[in-house]
Scaffold this motif. Sequence first.
Motif, short mmCIF file in Angstrom:
data_model
loop_
_atom_site.label_atom_id
_atom_site.label_comp_id
_atom_site.label_asym_id
_atom_site.label_seq_id
_atom_site.Cartn_x
_atom_site.Cartn_y
_atom_site.Cartn_z
N GLU A 22 47.68 -30.55 9.57
CA GLU A 22 48.80 -30.13 10.40
C GLU A 22 48.35 -29.29 11.59
O GLU A 22 49.15 -28.98 12.47
N ARG A 23 47.06 -28.89 11.62
CA ARG A 23 46.50 -28.11 12.72
C ARG A 23 45.31 -28.85 13.29
O ARG A 23 44.75 -29.74 12.66
N GLU A 24 44.90 -28.48 14.49
CA GLU A 24 43.77 -29.15 15.13
C GLU A 24 42.45 -28.76 14.50
O GLU A 24 41.51 -29.56 14.48
N SER A 25 42.35 -27.53 14.00
CA SER A 25 41.09 -27.08 13.43
C SER A 25 41.34 -25.92 12.47
O SER A 25 42.43 -25.33 12.47
N GLY A 26 40.32 -25.58 11.66
CA GLY A 26 40.41 -24.49 10.73
C GLY A 26 39.93 -23.18 11.34
O GLY A 26 39.93 -23.05 12.57
N PRO A 27 39.53 -22.25 10.48
CA PRO A 27 39.21 -22.41 9.07
C PRO A 27 40.42 -22.88 8.26
O PRO A 27 41.55 -22.51 8.55
N TRP A 28 40.11 -23.66 7.24
CA TRP A 28 41.15 -24.28 6.43
C TRP A 28 41.34 -23.52 5.12
O TRP A 28 40.39 -22.99 4.57
N ASP A 29 42.58 -23.51 4.66
CA ASP A 29 42.85 -23.08 3.30
C ASP A 29 42.70 -24.30 2.39
O ASP A 29 43.09 -25.41 2.76
N ALA A 30 42.13 -24.09 1.21
CA ALA A 30 41.87 -25.22 0.32
C ALA A 30 43.14 -25.96 -0.06
O ALA A 30 43.09 -27.15 -0.39
N ASP A 31 44.29 -25.29 0.00
CA ASP A 31 45.54 -25.91 -0.42
C ASP A 31 46.30 -26.59 0.71
O ASP A 31 47.39 -27.10 0.50
N GLU A 32 45.74 -26.59 1.93
CA GLU A 32 46.39 -27.29 3.02
C GLU A 32 45.60 -28.55 3.36
O GLU A 32 44.40 -28.64 3.09
N PRO A 33 46.24 -29.55 3.95
CA PRO A 33 45.50 -30.75 4.33
C PRO A 33 44.39 -30.41 5.32
O PRO A 33 44.62 -29.67 6.29
N HIS A 34 43.20 -30.94 5.07
CA HIS A 34 42.08 -30.69 5.97
C HIS A 34 41.14 -31.89 5.95
O HIS A 34 41.18 -32.70 5.02
N PRO A 35 40.30 -32.04 6.96
CA PRO A 35 39.44 -33.23 7.05
C PRO A 35 38.51 -33.36 5.84
O PRO A 35 37.98 -32.37 5.34
N ASP A 36 38.33 -34.57 5.42
CA ASP A 36 37.45 -34.86 4.28
C ASP A 36 36.04 -35.09 4.80
O ASP A 36 35.61 -36.21 5.04
N THR A 37 35.31 -34.00 5.02
CA THR A 37 33.93 -34.09 5.49
C THR A 37 32.99 -33.58 4.41
O THR A 37 33.42 -32.94 3.45
N ASP A 38 31.71 -33.86 4.58
CA ASP A 38 30.72 -33.44 3.60
C ASP A 38 30.44 -31.96 3.77
O ASP A 38 29.99 -31.53 4.84
N ARG A 39 30.72 -31.16 2.74
CA ARG A 39 30.57 -29.72 2.82
C ARG A 39 29.69 -29.19 1.69
O ARG A 39 29.56 -29.82 0.64
N ILE A 40 29.14 -28.00 1.92
CA ILE A 40 28.37 -27.30 0.90
C ILE A 40 29.36 -26.47 0.08
O ILE A 40 30.04 -25.60 0.62
N ASP A 41 29.44 -26.74 -1.21
CA ASP A 41 30.43 -26.08 -2.07
C ASP A 41 29.83 -24.82 -2.67
O ASP A 41 28.96 -24.87 -3.54
N LEU A 42 30.32 -23.66 -2.20
CA LEU A 42 29.86 -22.37 -2.71
C LEU A 42 30.96 -21.67 -3.49
O LEU A 42 30.93 -20.45 -3.65
N GLY A 43 31.91 -22.41 -3.99
CA GLY A 43 32.99 -21.80 -4.76
C GLY A 43 34.08 -21.30 -3.85
O GLY A 43 35.00 -22.03 -3.49
N GLY A 44 34.02 -20.04 -3.44
CA GLY A 44 35.04 -19.45 -2.58
C GLY A 44 35.00 -19.94 -1.15
O GLY A 44 35.96 -19.76 -0.41
N LEU A 45 33.89 -20.54 -0.74
CA LEU A 45 33.75 -21.11 0.59
C LEU A 45 33.13 -22.50 0.48
O LEU A 45 32.21 -22.70 -0.31
N ARG A 46 33.65 -23.41 1.29
CA ARG A 46 33.01 -24.71 1.46
C ARG A 46 32.61 -24.81 2.92
O ARG A 46 33.46 -24.73 3.81
N LEU A 47 31.32 -24.97 3.15
CA LEU A 47 30.78 -24.90 4.50
C LEU A 47 30.37 -26.27 5.00
O LEU A 47 29.79 -27.07 4.25
N PRO A 48 30.63 -26.55 6.29
CA PRO A 48 30.20 -27.83 6.85
C PRO A 48 28.69 -27.95 6.83
O PRO A 48 27.97 -26.96 6.97
#
Length: 211
Positions: A22-48
């Motif tokens: 619904e927005r052009e860019s983040g940072p994104w909240d995990a519970d809102e729609p956001h682009p499905d890109t490959d990210r590094i999953d660190l638990g509280g943060l997912r980094l591009p």
Amino acid sequence: MFRRRRREQPEQAVDQESAAPERESGPWDADEPHPDTDRIDLGGLRLPHNPDFDVRLASVGDQHVGVVVLYEENSLQLQALAAPRSTGLWDEIKTKIRAQAKDLEEREGPFGTELTGEMKVDGDVRPARYLGIDGPRWFLLGVISGSGAFDEAVDGAFVEFIKDVVVVRGDEPMAREEPIPLRRPNEAADETDEGPSFNPFRRGPEISEIR
């Protein structure tokens, strides 16, 4: 350096990533729609994932409290904090930062008001920018430092990195300004006590590289 790796995600998270943002860019909240890109999953943060950046965890004792993203002679420090449901934290944290670094100036940046000036690191003085983003029940602080802090090519790359960060606040109760727990990639999250209080100038976090 963190290695990217896709992992199985909860169905709700997959739905949020597949829906149109619904927005052009983040940072994104995990519970809102956001682009499905490959990210590094660190638990509280997912980094591009960006192969030009070296991403490391910053820890205090056994707790991971933030990340440091290195690019040439420059760095981006990121820390996600729990925030009240009704109000943001940036105005309050700006005041705390300026109380300890009085020469900082306010200016408008890509995420709103930011602080610019210099910071002391191990006795050296480096150009620095403080960027704050208030999200739903979280706050994300970014600190760009180094000779490229005001260079369009360098700070632009860091800004684009921040715009694709996903913050995973979770539903558990957390104290105000408590660091949102992070973990190494694919490591099961451990239950931790209340983390250290926020202090952007406190020396202490240890930086660890993970391969």
